[in-house]
Design a protein around this motif. Structure first.
Motif, PDB file in Angstrom:
ATOM      1  N   SER A  24     -16.142  -6.476   6.276  1.00 16.99           N
ATOM      2  CA  SER A  24     -16.590  -5.799   7.492  1.00 16.99           C
ATOM      3  C   SER A  24     -16.154  -4.336   7.411  1.00 16.99           C
ATOM      4  N   PRO A  25     -16.769  -3.483   8.229  1.00 16.30           N
ATOM      5  CA  PRO A  25     -16.385  -2.063   8.159  1.00 16.30           C
ATOM      6  C   PRO A  25     -14.872  -1.881   8.258  1.00 16.30           C
ATOM      7  N   GLY A  26     -14.353  -1.023   7.413  1.00 21.20           N
ATOM      8  CA  GLY A  26     -12.914  -0.793   7.360  1.00 21.20           C
ATOM      9  C   GLY A  26     -12.432   0.186   8.412  1.00 21.20           C
ATOM     10  N   GLN A  27     -11.162   0.467   8.335  1.00 13.40           N
ATOM     11  CA  GLN A  27     -10.520   1.401   9.257  1.00 13.40           C
ATOM     12  C   GLN A  27     -11.039   2.806   8.999  1.00 13.40           C
ATOM     13  N   GLY A  42      -7.996   6.037   3.972  1.00 12.22           N
ATOM     14  CA  GLY A  42      -7.576   6.103   2.576  1.00 12.22           C
ATOM     15  C   GLY A  42      -6.462   5.164   2.191  1.00 12.22           C
ATOM     16  N   ALA A  43      -5.938   4.410   3.147  1.00 15.13           N
ATOM     17  CA  ALA A  43      -4.836   3.493   2.841  1.00 15.13           C
ATOM     18  C   ALA A  43      -5.324   2.337   1.973  1.00 15.13           C
ATOM     19  N   ALA A  44      -4.530   2.018   0.973  1.00 13.23           N
ATOM     20  CA  ALA A  44      -4.838   0.876   0.120  1.00 13.23           C
ATOM     21  C   ALA A  44      -4.680  -0.408   0.933  1.00 13.23           C
ATOM     22  N   PRO A  45      -5.560  -1.367   0.742  1.00 14.12           N
ATOM     23  CA  PRO A  45      -5.461  -2.610   1.511  1.00 14.12           C
ATOM     24  C   PRO A  45      -4.212  -3.406   1.143  1.00 14.12           C
ATOM     25  N   SER A  46      -3.600  -4.005   2.145  1.00 12.85           N
ATOM     26  CA  SER A  46      -2.432  -4.853   1.886  1.00 12.85           C
ATOM     27  C   SER A  46      -2.852  -6.287   1.577  1.00 12.85           C
ATOM     28  N   ASP A  47      -4.041  -6.685   2.006  1.00  7.34           N
ATOM     29  CA  ASP A  47      -4.576  -8.007   1.720  1.00  7.34           C
ATOM     30  C   ASP A  47      -4.924  -8.078   0.228  1.00  7.34           C
ATOM     31  N   PRO A  48      -4.406  -9.075  -0.498  1.00 10.23           N
ATOM     32  CA  PRO A  48      -4.677  -9.175  -1.940  1.00 10.23           C
ATOM     33  C   PRO A  48      -6.170  -9.293  -2.275  1.00 10.23           C
ATOM     34  N   VAL A  49      -6.939  -9.964  -1.418  1.00  9.60           N
ATOM     35  CA  VAL A  49      -8.380 -10.091  -1.676  1.00  9.60           C
ATOM     36  C   VAL A  49      -9.042  -8.723  -1.572  1.00  9.60           C
ATOM     37  N   LEU A  50      -8.749  -7.981  -0.508  1.00 14.21           N
ATOM     38  CA  LEU A  50      -9.339  -6.648  -0.362  1.00 14.21           C
ATOM     39  C   LEU A  50      -8.861  -5.708  -1.459  1.00 14.21           C
ATOM     40  N   LEU A  53     -11.054  -6.535  -4.337  1.00 12.98           N
ATOM     41  CA  LEU A  53     -12.431  -6.083  -4.147  1.00 12.98           C
ATOM     42  C   LEU A  53     -12.558  -4.565  -4.136  1.00 12.98           C
ATOM     43  N   PHE A  54     -11.494  -3.884  -3.696  1.00 12.18           N
ATOM     44  CA  PHE A  54     -11.487  -2.421  -3.605  1.00 12.18           C
ATOM     45  C   PHE A  54     -10.244  -1.875  -4.303  1.00 12.18           C
ATOM     46  N   PRO A  55     -10.196  -1.990  -5.626  1.00 12.91           N
ATOM     47  CA  PRO A  55      -8.992  -1.547  -6.339  1.00 12.91           C
ATOM     48  C   PRO A  55      -8.851  -0.026  -6.303  1.00 12.91           C
ATOM     49  N   SER A  56      -7.640   0.432  -6.538  1.00 15.97           N
ATOM     50  CA  SER A  56      -7.389   1.873  -6.599  1.00 15.97           C
ATOM     51  C   SER A  56      -8.142   2.458  -7.780  1.00 15.97           C
ATOM     52  N   ALA A  57      -8.740   3.613  -7.556  1.00 14.63           N
ATOM     53  CA  ALA A  57      -9.520   4.263  -8.602  1.00 14.63           C
ATOM     54  C   ALA A  57      -8.655   5.092  -9.548  1.00 14.63           C
ATOM     55  N   TYR A  58      -7.481   5.462  -9.071  1.00 11.73           N
ATOM     56  CA  TYR A  58      -6.598   6.314  -9.861  1.00 11.73           C
ATOM     57  C   TYR A  58      -5.173   5.769  -9.818  1.00 11.73           C
ATOM     58  N   GLU A  66      -7.291   9.819  -1.588  1.00 10.98           N
ATOM     59  CA  GLU A  66      -8.379  10.759  -1.303  1.00 10.98           C
ATOM     60  C   GLU A  66      -9.725  10.166  -1.725  1.00 10.98           C
ATOM     61  N   PHE A  67      -9.779   9.545  -2.892  1.00 15.73           N
ATOM     62  CA  PHE A  67     -11.011   8.923  -3.369  1.00 15.73           C
ATOM     63  C   PHE A  67     -11.436   7.791  -2.428  1.00 15.73           C
ATOM     64  N   ARG A  68     -10.477   6.956  -2.035  1.00 16.11           N
ATOM     65  CA  ARG A  68     -10.763   5.817  -1.162  1.00 16.11           C
ATOM     66  C   ARG A  68     -11.307   6.284   0.194  1.00 16.11           C
ATOM     67  N   ARG A  69     -10.768   7.382   0.723  1.00 22.21           N
ATOM     68  CA  ARG A  69     -11.217   7.887   2.024  1.00 22.21           C
ATOM     69  C   ARG A  69     -12.723   8.097   2.046  1.00 22.21           C
TER      70      ARG A  69
END
Length: 161
Positions: A24-27, A42-50, A53-58, A66-69
Protein backbone atom coordinates in the motif's frame (compact mmCIF):
# COMPACT_ATOMS: atom_id res chain seq x y z
CA UNK A 1 -1.39 -20.29 -22.54
CA UNK A 2 -2.27 -20.83 -18.89
CA UNK A 3 -4.66 -23.23 -17.26
CA UNK A 4 -5.87 -23.00 -13.68
CA UNK A 5 -8.40 -24.78 -11.54
CA UNK A 6 -10.84 -22.69 -9.49
CA UNK A 7 -8.98 -23.44 -6.22
CA UNK A 8 -5.69 -22.27 -7.74
CA UNK A 9 -7.28 -19.02 -8.92
CA UNK A 10 -8.74 -18.48 -5.47
CA UNK A 11 -5.34 -19.02 -3.84
CA UNK A 12 -3.57 -16.75 -6.32
CA UNK A 13 -6.12 -13.98 -5.88
CA UNK A 14 -5.84 -14.30 -2.12
CA UNK A 15 -2.06 -13.99 -2.31
CA UNK A 16 -2.13 -10.95 -4.61
CA UNK A 17 -4.75 -9.33 -2.36
CA UNK A 18 -2.29 -9.79 0.51
CA UNK A 19 0.42 -8.22 -1.68
CA UNK A 20 -1.82 -5.23 -2.41
CA UNK A 21 -2.05 -4.63 1.34
CA UNK A 22 1.68 -5.04 1.87
CA UNK A 23 2.66 -2.56 -0.83
CA UNK A 24 0.00 0.00 0.00
CA UNK A 25 1.17 3.59 -0.39
CA UNK A 26 4.06 4.28 1.95
CA UNK A 27 4.76 7.08 4.36
CA UNK A 28 5.00 10.44 2.60
CA UNK A 29 6.36 13.76 3.71
CA UNK A 30 4.29 16.27 5.68
CA UNK A 31 4.98 18.81 2.95
CA UNK A 32 1.88 19.07 0.67
CA UNK A 33 3.92 19.37 -2.54
CA UNK A 34 6.12 16.40 -1.65
CA UNK A 35 3.03 14.39 -0.71
CA UNK A 36 1.41 15.26 -4.06
CA UNK A 37 4.56 14.15 -5.87
CA UNK A 38 4.81 10.93 -3.84
CA UNK A 39 8.09 11.89 -2.22
CA UNK A 40 8.52 9.80 0.91
CA UNK A 41 10.48 10.24 4.07
CA UNK A 42 13.26 7.96 2.82
CA UNK A 43 13.34 5.76 5.91
CA UNK A 44 14.29 2.16 5.30
CA UNK A 45 11.46 -0.22 6.19
CA UNK A 46 11.76 -2.05 9.50
CA UNK A 47 9.48 -4.86 8.31
CA UNK A 48 11.70 -7.65 6.85
CA UNK A 49 9.25 -8.27 3.99
CA UNK A 50 9.22 -4.61 2.95
CA UNK A 51 12.99 -4.47 3.34
CA UNK A 52 13.22 -7.42 0.92
CA UNK A 53 10.76 -5.90 -1.55
CA UNK A 54 12.36 -2.44 -1.34
CA UNK A 55 16.05 -3.02 -0.62
CA UNK A 56 18.49 -0.16 -0.14
CA UNK A 57 19.94 1.00 -3.44
CA UNK A 58 23.22 2.15 -1.95
CA UNK A 59 25.50 1.03 0.84
CA UNK A 60 25.87 4.64 1.96
CA UNK A 61 22.85 5.33 4.15
CA UNK A 62 22.54 9.00 3.20
CA UNK A 63 22.51 8.18 -0.53
CA UNK A 64 20.10 5.31 0.07
CA UNK A 65 17.67 7.53 2.01
CA UNK A 66 17.74 10.18 -0.70
CA UNK A 67 17.20 7.62 -3.47
CA UNK A 68 14.35 5.95 -1.54
CA UNK A 69 12.59 9.30 -0.99
CA UNK A 70 12.16 9.75 -4.74
CA UNK A 71 11.61 6.19 -5.93
CA UNK A 72 9.71 4.13 -3.37
CA UNK A 73 6.26 5.54 -4.15
CA UNK A 74 6.69 4.71 -7.83
CA UNK A 75 8.00 1.24 -7.00
CA UNK A 76 5.00 0.62 -4.74
CA UNK A 77 2.65 1.82 -7.49
CA UNK A 78 4.25 -0.63 -9.91
CA UNK A 79 3.99 -3.56 -7.51
CA UNK A 80 0.33 -2.74 -6.86
CA UNK A 81 -0.38 -2.47 -10.59
CA UNK A 82 1.27 -5.85 -11.23
CA UNK A 83 -0.66 -7.51 -8.41
CA UNK A 84 -3.89 -5.97 -9.67
CA UNK A 85 -3.19 -7.29 -13.17
CA UNK A 86 -2.80 -10.82 -11.80
CA UNK A 87 -5.95 -10.44 -9.71
CA UNK A 88 -7.96 -9.28 -12.73
CA UNK A 89 -6.60 -11.71 -15.34
CA UNK A 90 -6.40 -14.96 -13.33
CA UNK A 91 -9.35 -17.18 -14.11
CA UNK A 92 -10.34 -20.82 -14.17
CA UNK A 93 -9.75 -22.85 -17.29
CA UNK A 94 -7.41 -22.08 -20.18
CA UNK A 95 -6.53 -18.51 -21.07
CA UNK A 96 -3.81 -16.48 -22.71
CA UNK A 97 -1.96 -13.47 -21.36
CA UNK A 98 -0.88 -10.51 -23.44
CA UNK A 99 2.88 -9.80 -23.40
CA UNK A 100 2.29 -6.91 -20.95
CA UNK A 101 0.15 -9.08 -18.68
CA UNK A 102 2.75 -11.84 -18.74
CA UNK A 103 5.45 -9.40 -17.63
CA UNK A 104 3.21 -8.13 -14.81
CA UNK A 105 2.61 -11.75 -13.77
CA UNK A 106 6.36 -12.42 -13.68
CA UNK A 107 7.02 -9.39 -11.50
CA UNK A 108 4.10 -10.14 -9.20
CA UNK A 109 5.00 -13.82 -8.83
CA UNK A 110 8.52 -12.73 -7.93
CA UNK A 111 7.16 -10.33 -5.30
CA UNK A 112 4.94 -13.08 -3.88
CA UNK A 113 7.86 -15.49 -3.69
CA UNK A 114 10.06 -12.87 -2.01
CA UNK A 115 7.31 -12.13 0.50
CA UNK A 116 6.54 -15.74 1.35
CA UNK A 117 10.21 -16.71 1.25
CA UNK A 118 11.07 -13.96 3.74
CA UNK A 119 8.26 -14.99 6.07
CA UNK A 120 9.35 -18.64 5.89
CA UNK A 121 13.10 -17.95 6.09
CA UNK A 122 13.52 -19.94 2.87
CA UNK A 123 17.03 -21.11 2.07
CA UNK A 124 18.47 -22.82 -1.00
CA UNK A 125 17.59 -26.15 0.62
CA UNK A 126 13.85 -25.40 0.49
CA UNK A 127 13.11 -28.19 -2.00
CA UNK A 128 14.89 -30.74 0.19
CA UNK A 129 12.95 -29.47 3.21
CA UNK A 130 9.62 -29.82 1.39
CA UNK A 131 10.49 -33.32 0.19
CA UNK A 132 11.13 -34.51 3.75
CA UNK A 133 8.44 -32.44 5.47
CA UNK A 134 5.42 -34.24 6.84
CA UNK A 135 2.06 -33.12 5.50
CA UNK A 136 1.05 -32.78 9.15
CA UNK A 137 3.70 -30.10 9.69
CA UNK A 138 1.84 -26.78 10.16
CA UNK A 139 4.35 -25.10 7.82
CA UNK A 140 3.66 -27.58 5.01
CA UNK A 141 0.88 -25.59 3.23
CA UNK A 142 2.98 -22.43 3.16
CA UNK A 143 6.06 -24.25 1.84
CA UNK A 144 4.01 -26.04 -0.83
CA UNK A 145 2.50 -22.70 -1.83
CA UNK A 146 6.00 -21.22 -2.14
CA UNK A 147 7.01 -24.19 -4.30
CA UNK A 148 3.89 -23.76 -6.46
CA UNK A 149 4.67 -20.06 -7.00
CA UNK A 150 8.20 -21.06 -8.03
CA UNK A 151 6.73 -23.53 -10.51
CA UNK A 152 4.37 -20.89 -11.93
CA UNK A 153 7.15 -18.37 -12.33
CA UNK A 154 9.47 -20.93 -13.95
CA UNK A 155 6.71 -22.10 -16.31
CA UNK A 156 5.96 -18.54 -17.36
CA UNK A 157 9.64 -17.74 -17.96
CA UNK A 158 9.98 -20.88 -20.10
CA UNK A 159 6.82 -20.03 -22.07
CA UNK A 160 8.11 -16.54 -22.82
CA UNK A 161 11.52 -17.72 -24.02
Amino acid sequence: MAEFEAAEVSLLRSLVSMMLGIVSPGQTSDDPLERALGIGDGAAPSDPVLARLFPSAYEDEKESVEFRRYTEATLRDGKRADAQTVHETARSGRFELSPEEAQAWLRSLNDLRLTLGTKLDVTEEVHDEIATMSEDDPRYPAYVTYDWLTYLQDSLVRALW
